[in-house]
Scaffold this active site. Structure first.
Site, PDB file in Angstrom:
ATOM      1  N   LYS A  30       0.700  -1.353   0.085  1.00  0.00           N
ATOM      2  CA  LYS A  30       0.094  -0.042  -0.030  1.00  0.00           C
ATOM      3  C   LYS A  30       0.853   1.327  -0.186  1.00  0.00           C
ATOM      4  O   LYS A  30       0.522   2.057  -0.774  1.00  0.00           O
ATOM      5  CB  LYS A  30      -0.942   0.000   1.269  1.00  0.00           C
ATOM      6  CG  LYS A  30      -1.673   1.194   1.619  1.00  0.00           C
ATOM      7  CD  LYS A  30      -2.707   1.046   2.689  1.00  0.00           C
ATOM      8  CE  LYS A  30      -2.079   0.763   3.854  1.00  0.00           C
ATOM      9  NZ  LYS A  30      -1.541   1.718   4.750  1.00  0.00           N
ATOM     10  N   ARG A  32      -9.071   4.274   9.340  1.00  0.00           N
ATOM     11  CA  ARG A  32      -8.793   2.847   9.495  1.00  0.00           C
ATOM     12  C   ARG A  32     -10.044   2.299  10.238  1.00  0.00           C
ATOM     13  O   ARG A  32     -10.047   0.896  10.483  1.00  0.00           O
ATOM     14  CB  ARG A  32      -7.975   2.858  11.005  1.00  0.00           C
ATOM     15  CG  ARG A  32      -6.427   2.773  10.630  1.00  0.00           C
ATOM     16  CD  ARG A  32      -5.751   1.571   9.629  1.00  0.00           C
ATOM     17  NE  ARG A  32      -4.430   1.224  10.082  1.00  0.00           N
ATOM     18  CZ  ARG A  32      -3.410   1.727   9.805  1.00  0.00           C
ATOM     19  NH1 ARG A  32      -3.351   2.757   8.910  1.00  0.00           N
ATOM     20  NH2 ARG A  32      -2.183   1.173  10.287  1.00  0.00           N
ATOM     21  N   ARG A  82      10.186  -7.955   5.683  1.00  0.00           N
ATOM     22  CA  ARG A  82      10.258  -6.613   5.821  1.00  0.00           C
ATOM     23  C   ARG A  82      10.820  -6.355   7.273  1.00  0.00           C
ATOM     24  O   ARG A  82      11.819  -5.541   7.377  1.00  0.00           O
ATOM     25  CB  ARG A  82       8.996  -5.760   5.799  1.00  0.00           C
ATOM     26  CG  ARG A  82       9.171  -4.313   5.664  1.00  0.00           C
ATOM     27  CD  ARG A  82       8.028  -3.507   5.586  1.00  0.00           C
ATOM     28  NE  ARG A  82       6.913  -3.431   6.644  1.00  0.00           N
ATOM     29  CZ  ARG A  82       5.996  -2.640   6.720  1.00  0.00           C
ATOM     30  NH1 ARG A  82       5.297  -2.274   5.686  1.00  0.00           N
ATOM     31  NH2 ARG A  82       5.355  -2.883   7.776  1.00  0.00           N
ATOM     32  N   ARG A 140      11.759  -2.582  11.830  1.00  0.00           N
ATOM     33  CA  ARG A 140      10.885  -1.594  12.343  1.00  0.00           C
ATOM     34  C   ARG A 140      10.418  -2.083  13.863  1.00  0.00           C
ATOM     35  O   ARG A 140      10.042  -3.292  13.944  1.00  0.00           O
ATOM     36  CB  ARG A 140       9.546  -1.586  11.335  1.00  0.00           C
ATOM     37  CG  ARG A 140       9.293  -0.279  10.816  1.00  0.00           C
ATOM     38  CD  ARG A 140       8.360  -0.006   9.703  1.00  0.00           C
ATOM     39  NE  ARG A 140       7.126  -0.503  10.361  1.00  0.00           N
ATOM     40  CZ  ARG A 140       5.898   0.023   9.809  1.00  0.00           C
ATOM     41  NH1 ARG A 140       5.906   0.339   8.573  1.00  0.00           N
ATOM     42  NH2 ARG A 140       4.674  -0.276  10.436  1.00  0.00           N
ATOM     43  N   ARG A 199      -2.139  -6.424  13.945  1.00  0.00           N
ATOM     44  CA  ARG A 199      -2.546  -5.445  12.661  1.00  0.00           C
ATOM     45  C   ARG A 199      -3.370  -6.008  11.699  1.00  0.00           C
ATOM     46  O   ARG A 199      -4.315  -5.383  11.136  1.00  0.00           O
ATOM     47  CB  ARG A 199      -1.233  -4.706  12.290  1.00  0.00           C
ATOM     48  CG  ARG A 199      -0.758  -3.631  13.303  1.00  0.00           C
ATOM     49  CD  ARG A 199       0.475  -2.850  12.790  1.00  0.00           C
ATOM     50  NE  ARG A 199       1.545  -3.750  12.828  1.00  0.00           N
ATOM     51  CZ  ARG A 199       2.732  -3.634  11.905  1.00  0.00           C
ATOM     52  NH1 ARG A 199       2.690  -2.823  11.047  1.00  0.00           N
ATOM     53  NH2 ARG A 199       3.634  -4.358  12.064  1.00  0.00           N
TER      54      ARG A 199
HETATM   55  P1  AMP Z   1       0.978   2.177   8.928  1.00  0.00           P
HETATM   56  O1  AMP Z   1       2.227   2.519   8.526  1.00  0.00           O
HETATM   57  O2  AMP Z   1      -0.404   2.695   8.498  1.00  0.00           O
HETATM   58  O3  AMP Z   1       0.978   0.466   8.875  1.00  0.00           O
HETATM   59  O4  AMP Z   1       0.657   2.642  10.348  1.00  0.00           O
HETATM   60  C1  AMP Z   1       1.481   2.290  11.524  1.00  0.00           C
HETATM   61  C2  AMP Z   1       0.735   2.203  13.007  1.00  0.00           C
HETATM   62  O5  AMP Z   1       0.259   3.606  13.120  1.00  0.00           O
HETATM   63  C3  AMP Z   1      -0.481   1.505  12.932  1.00  0.00           C
HETATM   64  O6  AMP Z   1      -0.084   0.136  13.385  1.00  0.00           O
HETATM   65  C4  AMP Z   1      -1.230   2.365  14.013  1.00  0.00           C
HETATM   66  O7  AMP Z   1      -0.847   1.839  15.486  1.00  0.00           O
HETATM   67  C5  AMP Z   1      -0.908   3.531  13.699  1.00  0.00           C
HETATM   68  N1  AMP Z   1      -1.690   4.159  12.951  1.00  0.00           N
HETATM   69  C6  AMP Z   1      -1.676   4.620  11.553  1.00  0.00           C
HETATM   70  N2  AMP Z   1      -2.665   5.274  10.956  1.00  0.00           N
HETATM   71  C7  AMP Z   1      -3.519   5.216  11.859  1.00  0.00           C
HETATM   72  C8  AMP Z   1      -4.963   5.697  12.152  1.00  0.00           C
HETATM   73  N3  AMP Z   1      -5.440   6.008  10.825  1.00  0.00           N
HETATM   74  N4  AMP Z   1      -5.683   5.303  13.116  1.00  0.00           N
HETATM   75  C9  AMP Z   1      -4.921   4.692  14.099  1.00  0.00           C
HETATM   76  N5  AMP Z   1      -3.828   4.478  14.346  1.00  0.00           N
HETATM   77  C10 AMP Z   1      -2.906   4.645  13.174  1.00  0.00           C
END
Ligand code: AMP
Length: 188
Positions: free
Chosen positions: A15, A90, A126, A132, A143
């Protein structure tokens, strides 16, 4: 003409990579809430301090914090003529909050679909490569679970509110998948 897009897809679906390329192609800012939150953590801001442990556990940062962060970002001049949101909304509560602040309607939702086993495989790779903090096997499963429970229903939410949902097969190489993403933009 502006272009207001939401990019949906589970972690490991590619994504972020595809969203970044599509934003460049469309000439709109790529707004990734995950990247913004990671930056806040790295900078040690108040938001970052609140989000850090939650992100490491693979849970969602509270809606009010994320909604405020996105609202502020969308009010900046470069987002006036369009944007691509990646990682937000989300869940349905965030989608409703977004609808409440948007002045112009969304143009489309792009949803990247990848089979579960492939997602696990890619994310473990990854984790090894990037180290990470939230890429532990537990964090990854958590997740993905949240994605299926809370984020996947957004396809139905947007379809019901009249926003076109473009489903793209995300299985394959980066260029191959991007060709499908770009094509989905051209199809009515
Ligand atoms: P991502 O890079 O989109 O996978 O986001 C990494 C982490 O950031 C997620 O596992 C959440 O803990 C937090 N996060 C990112 N976007 C959101 C969102 N829209 N709402 C809540 N938590 C978020």
């Amino acid at each position: 003409m502006g272009l207001r897009l939401i990019f949906l897809g589970p972690q490991g679906s590619g994504k972020g990579t595809q969203a970044s390329r599509l934003a460049r192609l469309m000439g709109v800012p790529h707004i990734s809430t995950g990247a913004m939150l990671r930056e806040a953590v790295a900078d040690g801001t108040e938001l970052g301090r609140k989000a850090d442990a939650i992100m490491q556990a693979g849970d969602l940062v509270p809606d009010d914090l994320v909604v405020a962060m996105v609202g502020e970002r969308l009010s900046q001049p470069d987002a006036k003529c369009g944007y691509l949101l990646d990682g937000f909304p989300r869940n349905v509560a965030q989608a409703e909050a977004l609808d409440a602040v948007l002045e112009d309607p969304l143009d489309a939702v792009v949803r990247l679909d990848v089979p579960h086993e492939e997602l696990m495989k890619r994310m473990l790779l990854r984790a090894e490569a990037e180290g990470r903090a939230d890429d532990t096997e537990e964090g990854i499963s958590r997740r993905l679970e949240i994605y299926w429970e809370e984020t996947a229903p957004l396809s139905g939410y947007y379809a019901n509110t009249g926003v076109a949902v473009r489903v793209v097969d995300g299985f394959g190489g980066i260029d191959e998948v991007f060709a499908r993403v770009a094509l989905s933009m051209a199809v009515e």
